[in-house]
Design a protein around this motif. Structure first.
Motif, PDB file in Angstrom:
ATOM      1  N   GLN A  21       0.839  -1.200   0.000  1.00  0.00           N
ATOM      2  CA  GLN A  21       0.000   0.000   0.000  1.00  0.00           C
ATOM      3  C   GLN A  21       0.878   1.255   0.000  1.00  0.00           C
ATOM      4  N   THR A  22       0.334   2.349  -0.545  1.00  0.00           N
ATOM      5  CA  THR A  22       1.112   3.585  -0.692  1.00  0.00           C
ATOM      6  C   THR A  22       1.664   4.067   0.644  1.00  0.00           C
ATOM      7  N   PHE A  23       0.829   4.124   1.680  1.00  0.00           N
ATOM      8  CA  PHE A  23       1.274   4.606   2.994  1.00  0.00           C
ATOM      9  C   PHE A  23       2.356   3.699   3.569  1.00  0.00           C
ATOM     10  N   ASP A  24       2.239   2.403   3.317  1.00  0.00           N
ATOM     11  CA  ASP A  24       3.191   1.461   3.902  1.00  0.00           C
ATOM     12  C   ASP A  24       4.582   1.580   3.291  1.00  0.00           C
ATOM     13  N   TRP A  25       4.682   2.164   2.083  1.00  0.00           N
ATOM     14  CA  TRP A  25       6.009   2.437   1.532  1.00  0.00           C
ATOM     15  C   TRP A  25       6.751   3.448   2.406  1.00  0.00           C
ATOM     16  N   LEU A  26       6.007   4.402   2.981  1.00  0.00           N
ATOM     17  CA  LEU A  26       6.630   5.361   3.907  1.00  0.00           C
ATOM     18  C   LEU A  26       7.135   4.647   5.159  1.00  0.00           C
ATOM     19  N   ALA A  27       6.355   3.688   5.637  1.00  0.00           N
ATOM     20  CA  ALA A  27       6.784   2.918   6.801  1.00  0.00           C
ATOM     21  C   ALA A  27       8.017   2.088   6.481  1.00  0.00           C
ATOM     22  N   LEU A  28       8.046   1.502   5.284  1.00  0.00           N
ATOM     23  CA  LEU A  28       9.228   0.743   4.861  1.00  0.00           C
ATOM     24  C   LEU A  28      10.460   1.634   4.764  1.00  0.00           C
ATOM     25  N   ALA A  29      10.264   2.851   4.253  1.00  0.00           N
ATOM     26  CA  ALA A  29      11.382   3.796   4.152  1.00  0.00           C
ATOM     27  C   ALA A  29      11.903   4.155   5.544  1.00  0.00           C
ATOM     28  N   ALA A  30      10.998   4.412   6.479  1.00  0.00           N
ATOM     29  CA  ALA A  30      11.406   4.728   7.853  1.00  0.00           C
ATOM     30  C   ALA A  30      12.135   3.551   8.488  1.00  0.00           C
ATOM     31  N   LEU A  31      11.669   2.335   8.199  1.00  0.00           N
ATOM     32  CA  LEU A  31      12.319   1.141   8.733  1.00  0.00           C
ATOM     33  C   LEU A  31      13.748   1.013   8.209  1.00  0.00           C
ATOM     34  N   CYS A  32      13.928   1.312   6.933  1.00  0.00           N
ATOM     35  CA  CYS A  32      15.261   1.238   6.336  1.00  0.00           C
ATOM     36  C   CYS A  32      16.223   2.234   6.985  1.00  0.00           C
ATOM     37  N   VAL A  33      15.753   3.448   7.220  1.00  0.00           N
ATOM     38  CA  VAL A  33      16.588   4.472   7.850  1.00  0.00           C
ATOM     39  C   VAL A  33      16.952   4.054   9.272  1.00  0.00           C
ATOM     40  N   CYS A  34      15.957   3.580  10.028  1.00  0.00           N
ATOM     41  CA  CYS A  34      16.208   3.164  11.407  1.00  0.00           C
ATOM     42  C   CYS A  34      17.187   1.990  11.467  1.00  0.00           C
ATOM     43  N   GLY A  35      17.010   1.023  10.559  1.00  0.00           N
ATOM     44  CA  GLY A  35      17.895  -0.131  10.560  1.00  0.00           C
ATOM     45  C   GLY A  35      19.338   0.231  10.294  1.00  0.00           C
ATOM     46  N   THR A  36      19.545   1.184   9.408  1.00  0.00           N
ATOM     47  CA  THR A  36      20.907   1.604   9.077  1.00  0.00           C
ATOM     48  C   THR A  36      21.559   2.356  10.235  1.00  0.00           C
ATOM     49  N   LEU A  37      20.868   3.345  10.765  1.00  0.00           N
ATOM     50  CA  LEU A  37      21.445   4.174  11.822  1.00  0.00           C
ATOM     51  C   LEU A  37      21.670   3.387  13.106  1.00  0.00           C
ATOM     52  N   SER A  38      20.721   2.533  13.467  1.00  0.00           N
ATOM     53  CA  SER A  38      20.836   1.809  14.730  1.00  0.00           C
ATOM     54  C   SER A  38      22.049   0.891  14.734  1.00  0.00           C
ATOM     55  N   HIS A  39      22.284   0.181  13.644  1.00  0.00           N
ATOM     56  CA  HIS A  39      23.421  -0.731  13.618  1.00  0.00           C
ATOM     57  C   HIS A  39      24.755   0.008  13.508  1.00  0.00           C
ATOM     58  N   TYR A  40      24.759   1.158  12.861  1.00  0.00           N
ATOM     59  CA  TYR A  40      25.992   1.936  12.814  1.00  0.00           C
ATOM     60  C   TYR A  40      26.370   2.419  14.217  1.00  0.00           C
ATOM     61  N   PHE A  41      25.388   2.960  14.957  1.00  0.00           N
ATOM     62  CA  PHE A  41      25.664   3.427  16.311  1.00  0.00           C
ATOM     63  C   PHE A  41      26.085   2.261  17.209  1.00  0.00           C
ATOM     64  N   LEU A  42      25.483   1.080  17.010  1.00  0.00           N
ATOM     65  CA  LEU A  42      25.844  -0.067  17.826  1.00  0.00           C
ATOM     66  C   LEU A  42      27.275  -0.510  17.544  1.00  0.00           C
ATOM     67  N   ILE A  43      27.671  -0.495  16.293  1.00  0.00           N
ATOM     68  CA  ILE A  43      29.047  -0.840  15.932  1.00  0.00           C
ATOM     69  C   ILE A  43      30.025   0.133  16.580  1.00  0.00           C
ATOM     70  N   ARG A  44      29.690   1.430  16.532  1.00  0.00           N
ATOM     71  CA  ARG A  44      30.569   2.416  17.173  1.00  0.00           C
ATOM     72  C   ARG A  44      30.653   2.185  18.676  1.00  0.00           C
ATOM     73  N   ALA A  45      29.546   1.812  19.300  1.00  0.00           N
ATOM     74  CA  ALA A  45      29.558   1.548  20.739  1.00  0.00           C
ATOM     75  C   ALA A  45      30.462   0.379  21.077  1.00  0.00           C
ATOM     76  N   TYR A  46      30.388  -0.707  20.289  1.00  0.00           N
ATOM     77  CA  TYR A  46      31.231  -1.870  20.539  1.00  0.00           C
ATOM     78  C   TYR A  46      32.699  -1.564  20.282  1.00  0.00           C
ATOM     79  N   GLY A  47      32.978  -0.562  19.455  1.00  0.00           N
ATOM     80  CA  GLY A  47      34.357  -0.180  19.215  1.00  0.00           C
ATOM     81  C   GLY A  47      34.977   0.584  20.373  1.00  0.00           C
ATOM     82  N   LEU A  48      34.125   1.098  21.282  1.00  0.00           N
ATOM     83  CA  LEU A  48      34.603   1.904  22.403  1.00  0.00           C
ATOM     84  C   LEU A  48      34.431   1.228  23.758  1.00  0.00           C
TER      85      LEU A  48
END
Length: 289
Positions: free
Chosen positions: A204-231
């Motif tokens: 559905q059209t609205f759910d594409w926005l939800a998918l886009a938000a999910l993609c952004v969250c998935g990318t940022l969350s794992h990047y921050f987690l990797i940085r945390a494990y590095g410190l």
């Protein structure tokens, strides 16, 4: 800002974004196949890491350089498998229950970090993790829970994510956050693309926005987690992740009409207390140093 403070900041940012990501995943998981959702998310993740690697110092050539190629590949496979299983878990076991069981991950990581990473865990940090786990058990209220196979889903996801976290910590000593992010995104995208297209679904059209938000969250969350494990050592990062349970319980009640019982409130307070104690303890040790 000390390295420990930055590590805790990265961990806290990752947890907050993970909570938003879980809410979106629960919403989409009730409407679309788990493999389809994961595939779209990893396609966007891979696109981001390609762009990020290109703009980082050394470009692609430096991003792909790793002293642990097989371990990096294993990280990508573990991550994509964990995400598929947790989506199934949110649908069949519920968001609050899944996250409650998933909080066994810190205990698994703490135990595995000793033989696999050679880390030492002091009795105070170990006690904080165990107290947090007790809080999780209070939330689950095992006396009244009727076991069914769906409860194995978040447990399996917990084991997979623990192994992913251990592997992330292991490679962070010699590989940069860019390299770890690159392999997690690309390997995961390639793996899920072998299966995901068979589950393609009209969106559905609205759910594409939800998918886009999910993609952004998935990318940022794992990047921050990797940085945390590095410190920070793995055993210091994990108690902070207990805060994600509190956020997820709030989301489950407010957005998905899941029940908020007295044992959930009491358990959440125990979990938060354990996390706060760990952060305070590490701050005191840093000041003494």
């Amino acid at each position: 800002m000390s390295s420990k403070t930055r590590g805790y900041l990265f961990a806290f940012l990752a947890i907050c974004i993970f909570a938003a990501q879980d809410a979106i995943t629960k919403y989409l998981g009730d409407r679309y196949p788990a493999l389809f959702i994961t595939m779209i998310r990893f396609w966007a993740f891979a696109l981001f890491v390609f762009c990020f690697a290109a703009s980082s110092p050394g470009g692609y050539r430096r991003a792909v350089q790793t002293r642990h190629p097989w371990l990096q590949i294993a990280r990508g496979l573990l991550l994509v498998a964990e995400i598929v299983i947790i989506v199934f878990s949110y649908v069949h076991a519920g968001l609050a229950m899944s996250q409650s069981i998933f909080q066994a991950t810190p205990l698994i990581i703490t135990v595995l970090s000793i033989p696999l990473l050679g880390e030492t865990v002091g009795w105070r940090r170990g006690t904080a993790v165990l107290v947090g786990l007790i809080g999780v058990l209070v939330i689950i209220n095992p006396v009244d829970v009727h076991f069914d196979m769906s409860l194995l889903l978040p447990l399996a996801a917990s084991v997979l994510f623990a192994l992913y976290s251990i592997a992330t910590r292991a490679v962070s000593h010699e590989d940069s956050a860019v390299t770890s992010l690159f392999y997690a995104g690309v390997v995961g995208a390639l793996a899920i693309s072998l299966i995901g297209p068979f589950y393609w679904t009209e969106v559905q059209t609205f759910d594409w926005l939800a998918l886009a938000a999910l993609c952004v969250c998935g990318t940022l969350s794992h990047y921050f987690l990797i940085r945390a494990y590095g410190l920070l050592p793995a055993a210091e990062v994990q108690p902070v992740t207990y805060f994600q349970l509190v956020l997820n319980v709030i989301v489950a009640v407010m957005l998905f009409d899941e029940n908020l019982t007295h044992n959930i409130i009491a358990g959440a307070l125990i979990v938060v207390g354990a996390g706060l104690f760990t952060i305070w303890r590490e701050h005191q040790l840093t000041k003494r140093s």
